[in-house]
Design a protein around this motif. Structure first.
Motif, short mmCIF file in Angstrom:
data_model
loop_
_atom_site.label_atom_id
_atom_site.label_comp_id
_atom_site.label_asym_id
_atom_site.label_seq_id
_atom_site.Cartn_x
_atom_site.Cartn_y
_atom_site.Cartn_z
N ARG A 79 0.78 -1.22 0.00
CA ARG A 79 0.00 0.00 0.00
C ARG A 79 0.82 1.29 0.00
O ARG A 79 0.25 2.37 -0.15
N GLY A 80 2.13 1.22 0.17
CA GLY A 80 2.89 2.46 0.15
C GLY A 80 4.21 2.33 0.87
O GLY A 80 5.15 1.69 0.37
N VAL A 112 0.51 -11.11 -5.14
CA VAL A 112 0.76 -9.81 -4.53
C VAL A 112 -0.02 -8.77 -5.32
O VAL A 112 -0.01 -8.76 -6.55
N ILE A 113 -0.73 -7.92 -4.58
CA ILE A 113 -1.46 -6.80 -5.19
C ILE A 113 -0.76 -5.51 -4.81
O ILE A 113 -0.34 -5.34 -3.66
N THR A 114 -0.60 -4.60 -5.77
CA THR A 114 -0.12 -3.25 -5.46
C THR A 114 -1.19 -2.25 -5.90
O THR A 114 -1.93 -2.50 -6.85
N VAL A 115 -1.26 -1.11 -5.20
CA VAL A 115 -2.33 -0.16 -5.49
C VAL A 115 -1.96 0.82 -6.61
O VAL A 115 -2.76 1.69 -6.95
N ASN A 135 -6.86 1.71 -6.20
CA ASN A 135 -8.04 1.97 -5.38
C ASN A 135 -9.09 2.71 -6.19
O ASN A 135 -8.77 3.42 -7.15
N GLY A 136 -10.32 2.59 -5.78
CA GLY A 136 -11.40 3.35 -6.39
C GLY A 136 -11.87 4.45 -5.46
O GLY A 136 -11.24 4.76 -4.45
N ARG A 186 5.83 10.69 0.26
CA ARG A 186 5.56 9.32 -0.17
C ARG A 186 4.05 9.11 -0.21
O ARG A 186 3.34 9.52 0.71
N GLU A 187 3.57 8.47 -1.23
CA GLU A 187 2.17 8.05 -1.32
C GLU A 187 2.12 6.83 -2.23
O GLU A 187 2.75 6.82 -3.28
N GLY A 188 1.38 5.80 -1.81
CA GLY A 188 1.13 4.70 -2.73
C GLY A 188 0.05 5.14 -3.71
O GLY A 188 0.31 5.43 -4.87
#
Length: 394
Positions: free
Chosen positions: A142-143, A169-172, A195-196, A294-296
């Motif tokens: 997530r980040g 593995v999922i990444t946003v 993300n939605g 930093r931001e995912g």
């Protein structure tokens, strides 16, 4: 399909906004009618509920079990050890969660898969639990779990082990996917599912023009969010005011900075704002500003756009994937007060139609993300069925 969602990042009665992005994604997944979920969201143990202990006491007041939006959530306690805690946290977390998960199984909820969020310590603990209960595992990055924590030697080794132990593995965002692959995880096992945004909750409101161009910033008042850059830009933007939604350890410093720069009359601190009330603040602002280092995938950007309000944001990790058209807003050329001021000026010089900003946000419903999760989970379960005697990973 039955899943077990595992993360310390999940809302509770005392902190309803904590990890709300995990809960939101899960709620949309369950709403599809194709997935059931039970949630195990461990809480750090603290011995006293007395108010003098502040946030620690609030954690102590979280119930051991609760129901949120129809989801059954368990909150087992795990010990948090000062100084050495970072290195042993995954093991402590896994040991604390084992009895809660065993009870869930004993109650007849024989889940098919563990769905974990945030790689460290949560994802590493989930990998230990998946091995113990012999269940497939998906971990979502997530980040800072991928952009910051792998800078430390032991967490990096454990994150890499968990990522390679996971069935998926999922990444946003795509930028985080590249970081995970750089850790040595085969790229075919890493799926980017952004993300939605809740387009019903976040929508335009009736608004009147502001006497001063109004900036809004939303987020915890912590170093990574760098709200001080926005306050320091105000002397360069004499006809602009700033509304700050959020609370945290940096609040005193930010208030002092506003006084020092002589802009305190143009800065309003709202404190923490419940998500359900953010719509009005987004809608009344002329622009949202996010100056993070930093931001995912910053949910506040899409929330603002869904309310028709364009954004000004730093060019970090997944943010350029969110702010990818003029109607969405502009990206800063540099993360400095001057960079903030220049970006605000550029936005004002070519201010987008707010209806177009809303239409841009409508491209980011949760439907594609939900479909992607279901497809990934089903593929993993199908592969398991074809390998019934698969040995447990070490």
């Amino acid at each position: 399909m039955k899943i077990l969602t595992f993360s310390t990042l999940f809302p509770n009665t005392e902190k309803p906004g904590h990890g709300i992005f995990v809960e939101t994604r899960l709620r949309h997944l369950v709403a599809s009618g194709q997935v059931e979920s039970r949630v195990v969201a461990p809480i750090g143990w603290f011995p006293s509920k007395h108010p003098r202990f502040g946030d620690y006491a609030r954690l102590a007041r979280v119930p051991k079990s609760e129901v949120r939006h129809g989801l059954q959530v368990e909150h087992p306690r795990y010990p948090v050890l000062p100084k050495i805690g970072m290195n042993v946290a995954p093991l402590l977390l896994a040991q604390a969660a084992k009895p809660a998960i065993a009870r869930i199984l004993d109650e007849g909820y024989d889940f098919d898969l563990i769905d974990a969020h945030y790689f460290y310590p949560d994802g590493v603990a989930a990998a230990m639990l998946a091995r113990y209960f012999n269940k497939p595992l998906v971990i979502t990055a997530r980040g800072s779990d991928i952009t910051l924590l792998p800078q430390y030697a032991l967490p990096r080794r454990m994150i890499t082990w968990a990522a390679n132990r996971a069935d998926g593995v999922i990444t946003v965002c795509h930028a985080l996917r590249d970081e995970v692959v750089a850790l040595g995880v085969p790229q075919e096992r890493v799926t980017s599912l952004r993300n939605g945004v809740d387009l019903q909750l976040f929508r335009p409101i009736e608004r009147t023009a502001n006497p001063l161009f109004t900036l809004l910033t939303v987020g915890h008042l912590v170093p990574v969010k760098a709200q001080e850059l926005i306050i320091a830009a105000l002397p360069l933007l004499p006809d602009v005011r700033l509304v700050v939604a959020g609370d945290g350890p940096n609040r005193g410093m930010l208030e002092a900075l506003a006084r020092e720069l002589g802009v305190e009359a143009r800065v309003q601190f709202l404190g923490a704002v419940p998500q359900a009330q953010l719509r009005g603040h987004y809608g009344n602002a002329d622009a949202l500003v996010l100056a993070s280092s930093r931001e995912g995938w910053a949910n506040v950007l899409l929330e603002s756009m869904a309310c028709g309000t364009p954004v000004v944001a730093s060019r970090v990790y997944g943010t350029p994937e969110v702010v990818a058209a003029p109607e969405a807003g502009v990206l800063m050329d540099e993360r400095t007060p001057q960079g903030v001021a220049d970006a605000v000026d550029r936005l004002r010089a070519a201010y987008p139609d707010r209806a177009a900003t809303r239409r841009y946000a409508e491209r980011f419903s949760w439907d594609d993300t939900t479909a992607g999760q279901i497809a990934l989970f089903q593929d993993i379960l199908n592969r398991r069925l074809r390998q019934p005697s698969r040995a447990l990973a070490c």
